[in-house]
Scaffold this motif. Sequence first.
Motif, PDB file in Angstrom:
ATOM      1  N   GLU A  78      31.682 -11.926  17.410  1.00  8.82           N
ATOM      2  CA  GLU A  78      32.099 -13.479  16.111  1.00  8.82           C
ATOM      3  C   GLU A  78      31.354 -14.257  15.591  1.00  8.82           C
ATOM      4  N   ILE A  79      30.194 -14.125  15.902  1.00  9.89           N
ATOM      5  CA  ILE A  79      28.735 -15.085  15.839  1.00  9.89           C
ATOM      6  C   ILE A  79      28.102 -14.134  14.192  1.00  9.89           C
ATOM      7  N   GLN A  80      28.465 -12.504  14.403  1.00  9.66           N
ATOM      8  CA  GLN A  80      28.221 -12.152  13.184  1.00  9.66           C
ATOM      9  C   GLN A  80      28.880 -11.799  12.364  1.00  9.66           C
ATOM     10  N   MET A  81      30.332 -12.331  12.492  1.00  9.58           N
ATOM     11  CA  MET A  81      31.067 -12.290  11.374  1.00  9.58           C
ATOM     12  C   MET A  81      31.103 -14.144  11.206  1.00  9.58           C
ATOM     13  N   LYS A  82      31.284 -15.153  11.725  1.00  9.62           N
ATOM     14  CA  LYS A  82      30.510 -16.410  11.218  1.00  9.62           C
ATOM     15  C   LYS A  82      29.740 -16.822  10.332  1.00  9.62           C
ATOM     16  N   SER A  83      28.806 -15.648  10.669  1.00 10.72           N
ATOM     17  CA  SER A  83      27.942 -16.202  10.042  1.00 10.72           C
ATOM     18  C   SER A  83      26.958 -15.112   8.964  1.00 10.72           C
ATOM     19  N   TRP A  84      28.078 -14.212   8.430  1.00  9.33           N
ATOM     20  CA  TRP A  84      28.688 -13.609   7.667  1.00  9.33           C
ATOM     21  C   TRP A  84      29.384 -14.727   5.755  1.00  9.33           C
ATOM     22  N   ASN A  85      30.529 -15.473   6.780  1.00  9.47           N
ATOM     23  CA  ASN A  85      31.280 -16.630   6.308  1.00  9.47           C
ATOM     24  C   ASN A  85      30.214 -17.348   5.505  1.00  9.47           C
ATOM     25  N   LYS A  86      29.400 -18.113   6.415  1.00 11.84           N
ATOM     26  CA  LYS A  86      28.310 -18.777   6.351  1.00 11.84           C
ATOM     27  C   LYS A  86      27.149 -18.446   5.434  1.00 11.84           C
ATOM     28  N   SER A  87      26.968 -18.132   5.568  1.00  9.86           N
ATOM     29  CA  SER A  87      26.338 -16.825   4.081  1.00  9.86           C
ATOM     30  C   SER A  87      26.634 -16.462   2.497  1.00  9.86           C
ATOM     31  N   PHE A  88      27.846 -16.532   3.039  1.00  7.55           N
ATOM     32  CA  PHE A  88      28.447 -16.505   1.470  1.00  7.55           C
ATOM     33  C   PHE A  88      28.892 -17.785   0.658  1.00  7.55           C
ATOM     34  N   LYS A  89      29.237 -18.421   1.506  1.00 15.21           N
ATOM     35  CA  LYS A  89      29.245 -19.759   0.488  1.00 15.21           C
ATOM     36  C   LYS A  89      27.646 -20.744   1.019  1.00 15.21           C
ATOM     37  N   ASP A  90      26.513 -20.323   1.187  1.00 18.45           N
ATOM     38  CA  ASP A  90      25.314 -20.870   0.596  1.00 18.45           C
ATOM     39  C   ASP A  90      24.929 -21.066  -0.250  1.00 18.45           C
ATOM     40  N   PRO A  91      24.705 -22.029  -1.069  1.00 14.66           N
ATOM     41  CA  PRO A  91      24.671 -22.681  -2.227  1.00 14.66           C
ATOM     42  C   PRO A  91      22.813 -21.849  -2.765  1.00 14.66           C
ATOM     43  N   ALA A  92      22.343 -21.742  -2.006  1.00 18.47           N
ATOM     44  CA  ALA A  92      21.009 -21.274  -2.318  1.00 18.47           C
ATOM     45  C   ALA A  92      21.335 -19.601  -2.368  1.00 18.47           C
ATOM     46  N   LEU A  93      22.304 -18.996  -2.268  1.00 18.59           N
ATOM     47  CA  LEU A  93      23.043 -18.018  -3.089  1.00 18.59           C
ATOM     48  C   LEU A  93      23.390 -18.063  -4.435  1.00 18.59           C
ATOM     49  N   ILE A  94      23.450 -19.330  -5.081  1.00 13.42           N
ATOM     50  CA  ILE A  94      24.530 -19.379  -6.245  1.00 13.42           C
ATOM     51  C   ILE A  94      23.221 -18.557  -7.426  1.00 13.42           C
ATOM     52  N   SER A  97      17.835 -12.739   4.669  1.00 14.21           N
ATOM     53  CA  SER A  97      17.890 -14.089   5.135  1.00 14.21           C
ATOM     54  C   SER A  97      18.098 -14.823   4.958  1.00 14.21           C
ATOM     55  N   ILE A  98      19.513 -15.522   4.354  1.00 11.51           N
ATOM     56  CA  ILE A  98      20.099 -16.190   4.643  1.00 11.51           C
ATOM     57  C   ILE A  98      21.215 -16.062   5.998  1.00 11.51           C
ATOM     58  N   ASP A  99      21.237 -14.846   6.158  1.00  8.66           N
ATOM     59  CA  ASP A  99      21.966 -14.262   6.788  1.00  8.66           C
ATOM     60  C   ASP A  99      21.505 -14.156   8.556  1.00  8.66           C
ATOM     61  N   SER A 100      20.584 -13.911   8.567  1.00  2.00           N
ATOM     62  CA  SER A 100      19.798 -14.024   9.127  1.00  2.00           C
ATOM     63  C   SER A 100      19.217 -14.854  10.434  1.00  2.00           C
ATOM     64  N   GLY A 101      19.152 -16.031   8.751  1.00  4.37           N
ATOM     65  CA  GLY A 101      18.914 -17.249  10.053  1.00  4.37           C
ATOM     66  C   GLY A 101      19.668 -17.908  10.224  1.00  4.37           C
ATOM     67  N   ASN A 102      21.232 -17.859   9.486  1.00  2.00           N
ATOM     68  CA  ASN A 102      21.963 -18.457  10.316  1.00  2.00           C
ATOM     69  C   ASN A 102      22.537 -17.967  12.182  1.00  2.00           C
ATOM     70  N   GLN A 103      21.741 -16.885  11.963  1.00  2.26           N
ATOM     71  CA  GLN A 103      22.129 -16.170  13.600  1.00  2.26           C
ATOM     72  C   GLN A 103      21.131 -16.522  13.805  1.00  2.26           C
ATOM     73  N   ARG A 104      20.152 -16.977  13.561  1.00  2.00           N
ATOM     74  CA  ARG A 104      18.534 -17.222  15.118  1.00  2.00           C
ATOM     75  C   ARG A 104      19.632 -18.182  15.523  1.00  2.00           C
ATOM     76  N   GLU A 105      20.019 -19.411  14.081  1.00  2.00           N
ATOM     77  CA  GLU A 105      20.683 -20.742  14.938  1.00  2.00           C
ATOM     78  C   GLU A 105      21.215 -20.431  15.700  1.00  2.00           C
ATOM     79  N   GLU A 106      22.421 -19.693  15.756  1.00  2.00           N
ATOM     80  CA  GLU A 106      23.806 -19.951  16.674  1.00  2.00           C
ATOM     81  C   GLU A 106      22.857 -19.018  17.821  1.00  2.00           C
ATOM     82  N   ILE A 107      22.251 -17.832  17.870  1.00  2.00           N
ATOM     83  CA  ILE A 107      21.444 -17.251  18.966  1.00  2.00           C
ATOM     84  C   ILE A 107      20.552 -18.384  19.500  1.00  2.00           C
TER      85      ILE A 107
END
Length: 294
Positions: free
Chosen positions: A184-200, A256-266
């Motif tokens: 569940e964490i890896q799925m939520k992390s991807w969705n959050k990373s896709f919407k991160d403004p830093a990717l724009i 990098s963003i995806d990994s950061g999201n996951q570290r926060e949830e971990i």
Amino acid sequence: MNIPKWWIVLASLALAVPSLVSCIHEEAANSSSSDAGETREAKKEFNLASVDLPIQDFMPTANENLLIDRARNALAVKCMEGKGYAGFSLPAPVADGRDLTDRRYGLSDIVAARAHGYELPKIRESGTGEFVEKLPGDQKRALVGDKKNLSGPTFARFGCTGVAMQEIVGSAPPIVPAYQLASEIQMKSWNKSFKDPALIPFFGRWSDCMKDSGYRFKTPMDAPGSSRMTRDEAREMAEAEVVCNYESGLLKKWYSIDSGNQREEIAKQESRLREGLRKFEKQVESAKGILVEN
């Protein structure tokens, strides 16, 4: 670590974020030339195939899944023989070699892109599903149970396969995977990373790179090969996507963003994740013992 076809599922979810995509080029226009130079270096130094995601520490490997599948089959065959089906056998299970990062941020393997385009490379399968469907009715019920039977003992509901899994896992089916929270964490992390403004700005650079090769897309999620394309055309576009994914710096930034999201949830849920990991490790040890005995 192995979790198959996540990108395909997650891509469809990601496309529901039009507000982000619509402003990609506007933000990209404001990115600095020094950043562009940095992304050229990223192409040289970053290889997605050589890294894992943080959450993969709490998820099964392909070999661990294979070990449990082998133990399940061994117990299921023993159970079937005990039910009077002497000589019964099951196809040998096969490890799924795909990784959680495969196609997670679009295409990243230039060799696969040249060979297969946007099609998933065919993997060797055990053929278990097809085998089960071809079994006579009584054997099929004995092996996998009766879906219409909503109560009763494990064998009646889930057959010898359910009995086997109950012995490995330690609880009756239906079984909740010990690593469900990690999934569940890896799925939520991807969705959050896709919407991160830093990717724009990186989406903008990627889009410009693709445009240079004659393709007009805003993100890699928009670019799966069209059925109207020939296989050669799809391969050419897939190769262009891989080049642009690296050259724009998108893969490195997104990872990098995806990994950061996951570290926060971990950090927030480490105790639950470790509890799930311990449960799964016990299941693996149980499977090893079963294989020694059988």
